[in-house]
Write an enzyme that holds these catalytic residues in place. Sequence first.
Site, short mmCIF file in Angstrom:
data_model
loop_
_atom_site.label_atom_id
_atom_site.label_comp_id
_atom_site.label_asym_id
_atom_site.label_seq_id
_atom_site.Cartn_x
_atom_site.Cartn_y
_atom_site.Cartn_z
N HIS A 74 51.90 -13.62 18.02
CA HIS A 74 51.51 -15.03 18.05
C HIS A 74 51.47 -15.59 19.47
O HIS A 74 50.76 -16.54 19.75
CB HIS A 74 52.44 -15.84 17.15
CG HIS A 74 52.22 -15.56 15.69
ND1 HIS A 74 51.96 -16.54 14.77
CD2 HIS A 74 52.18 -14.38 15.01
CE1 HIS A 74 51.80 -15.98 13.58
NE2 HIS A 74 51.93 -14.68 13.69
N ILE A 226 61.70 0.31 7.74
CA ILE A 226 61.18 1.60 8.21
C ILE A 226 59.72 1.43 8.59
O ILE A 226 58.95 0.82 7.84
CB ILE A 226 61.31 2.68 7.11
CG1 ILE A 226 62.76 2.85 6.67
CG2 ILE A 226 60.73 4.00 7.57
CD1 ILE A 226 62.92 3.83 5.52
C1 HEM Z 1 45.56 -10.36 11.81
C2 HEM Z 1 45.99 -11.10 10.89
C3 HEM Z 1 47.42 -11.45 10.57
C4 HEM Z 1 47.76 -12.41 9.67
C5 HEM Z 1 46.82 -13.31 8.90
C6 HEM Z 1 49.21 -12.42 9.60
C7 HEM Z 1 49.95 -13.27 8.80
C8 HEM Z 1 51.31 -13.21 8.61
C9 HEM Z 1 52.06 -14.08 7.73
C10 HEM Z 1 51.49 -15.22 6.92
C11 HEM Z 1 53.36 -13.69 7.78
C12 HEM Z 1 54.52 -14.32 7.04
C13 HEM Z 1 55.15 -15.40 7.87
C14 HEM Z 1 56.26 -16.10 7.11
O1 HEM Z 1 55.97 -16.72 6.08
O2 HEM Z 1 57.42 -16.01 7.55
C15 HEM Z 1 53.43 -12.58 8.70
C16 HEM Z 1 54.58 -11.92 9.01
C17 HEM Z 1 54.65 -10.97 10.00
N1 HEM Z 1 53.63 -10.55 10.82
FE1 HEM Z 1 51.68 -10.94 10.59
N2 HEM Z 1 49.71 -11.46 10.43
C18 HEM Z 1 48.66 -10.84 11.06
C19 HEM Z 1 48.77 -9.85 12.02
C20 HEM Z 1 49.96 -9.41 12.58
C21 HEM Z 1 50.08 -8.58 13.73
C22 HEM Z 1 48.91 -8.01 14.53
C23 HEM Z 1 51.41 -8.38 13.96
C24 HEM Z 1 52.12 -7.63 15.04
C25 HEM Z 1 51.60 -6.85 15.91
C26 HEM Z 1 52.12 -9.07 12.90
C27 HEM Z 1 53.47 -9.04 12.73
C28 HEM Z 1 54.15 -9.64 11.69
C29 HEM Z 1 55.54 -9.40 11.40
C30 HEM Z 1 56.45 -8.41 12.08
C31 HEM Z 1 55.87 -10.26 10.34
C32 HEM Z 1 57.22 -10.39 9.63
C33 HEM Z 1 58.05 -11.51 10.18
C34 HEM Z 1 59.38 -11.61 9.46
O3 HEM Z 1 59.74 -10.70 8.70
O4 HEM Z 1 60.07 -12.63 9.66
N3 HEM Z 1 51.20 -9.70 12.10
N4 HEM Z 1 52.18 -12.30 9.19
#
Ligand code: HEM
Length: 369
Positions: A74, A226
């Site tokens: 982000h 994991i």
């Molecule tokens: C490209 C489209 C992407 C969308 C639409 C997206 C959307 C989201 C959403 C909605 C969540 C849940 C947030 C919450 O409710 O706490 C999430 C979690 C997460 N995203 Fe993505 N994401 C994208 C790409 C990525 C990328 C490229 C990465 C890292 C390189 C990433 C890493 C993560 C991680 C690690 C979580 C988990 C956070 C947690 O467990 O607290 N995401 N993502």
Amino acid sequence: MFAKQLLSVVSIALSLGAAHGAVIEKRATCSNGKTVSSAACCAWFPVLEDIQENLFHGGQCGAEAHESLRLVFHDSIAISPALEAQGKFGGGGADGSIMVFDEIETNFHPNIGLDEIVKLQKPFVQKHGVTPGDFIAFAGAVALSNCPGAPQMNFFLGRAPPTKAAPDGLVPEPFHTVDQILARLNDAGEFDELETVWMLSAHSVAAANDVDPTHNGLPFDSTPGIFDSQFFVETQLVGTGFPGSAGNQGEVASPLAGEMRLQSDFLIARDSRTACEWQSFVNNQSKLTSDFQFIFLALTQLGQDPDIMTDCSDVIPISKPLKGASARFPAGKSKRDVQQACAETPFPSLATVPGPATSVARIPPPPGA
Ligand code: HEM
Ligand SMILES: *[C@@H]1O[C@H](CO)[C@@H](O)[C@H](O)[C@H]1NC(C)=O
């Protein structure tokens, strides 16, 4: 893309270095006895020790590690050459602006919940006198190294402090269409549809806290501690939903009780431009790790000049290998539940976890969150 070729040369050099131990010239020995490619890297060992103990609770791949990885995305993806071409400020990419201008950026809709990890990370930045951009990239690399199966993560040093908050509207949302997401990532870093899939491997170690306002810590796959290809298996299964999960914006029915499925992951797993790449990760750990190693480095260098950065990857720990792990269908599921989307290659044959179907365990939030 030129930068991409350059990066592959770097990662080939790195893996050769790792294999033969002599290709990369070691130029400095730190006070802890470790050798690194530049003396400037030594200052990061105390940071490593501190965050492993006090941010990641003894090197866990838990909620703080997941959120630190999400923060990398982000912060870095908020850069737009298209906005710059219109004479507007397009954001600084991987510059730490999400931490310095957190009052602005963590209020952007897609950044919901990130105020918590920013608040947890800030004291370490102040204590160790490093730049916010470098710290976010470092914490993300260390975070992932805590997840068994993760690639050998790279960390390059040298991000100046940000000058301005990134503009709103640059971070993908789970309710965006595949077209919107592909276009946004292409603008940010000339990423193509395959690289978009590579990035989403991050959702192998992830959970949602804010998509469903009534449940937090809902994992995206059954093995959120994991870094494996289970996420790519489970996103391909027919969704059945679980009680209380319906109707949230950006969420669609998941195949397992307690599991969160983002609409964007569901759609990218099934789009003809991305489905075969999605499926290619199933049971191919070496492809999963090498593609994510590459794309993580690219994300952490968005808006930065790689030529003037210092390679401090030697400081990042090497993750534990997966123990006898191969992808499996969750208990009660089989190939019959696969919504085949890749037209070229059949879905791999996998064993099924024995026993009755179980719920995916919730991930506890960080203390005080
Ligand atoms: C490209 C489209 C992407 C969308 C639409 C997206 C959307 C989201 C959403 C909605 C969540 C849940 C947030 C919450 O409710 O706490 C999430 C979690 C997460 N995203 Fe993505 N994401 C994208 C790409 C990525 C990328 C490229 C990465 C890292 C390189 C990433 C890493 C993560 C991680 C690690 C979580 C988990 C956070 C947690 O467990 O607290 N995401 N993502
Ligand atoms: C894993 O992916 C690599 C790279 O695409 C490919 O060469 C290899 O055949 C794949 N292995 C399996 C077992 O599918």
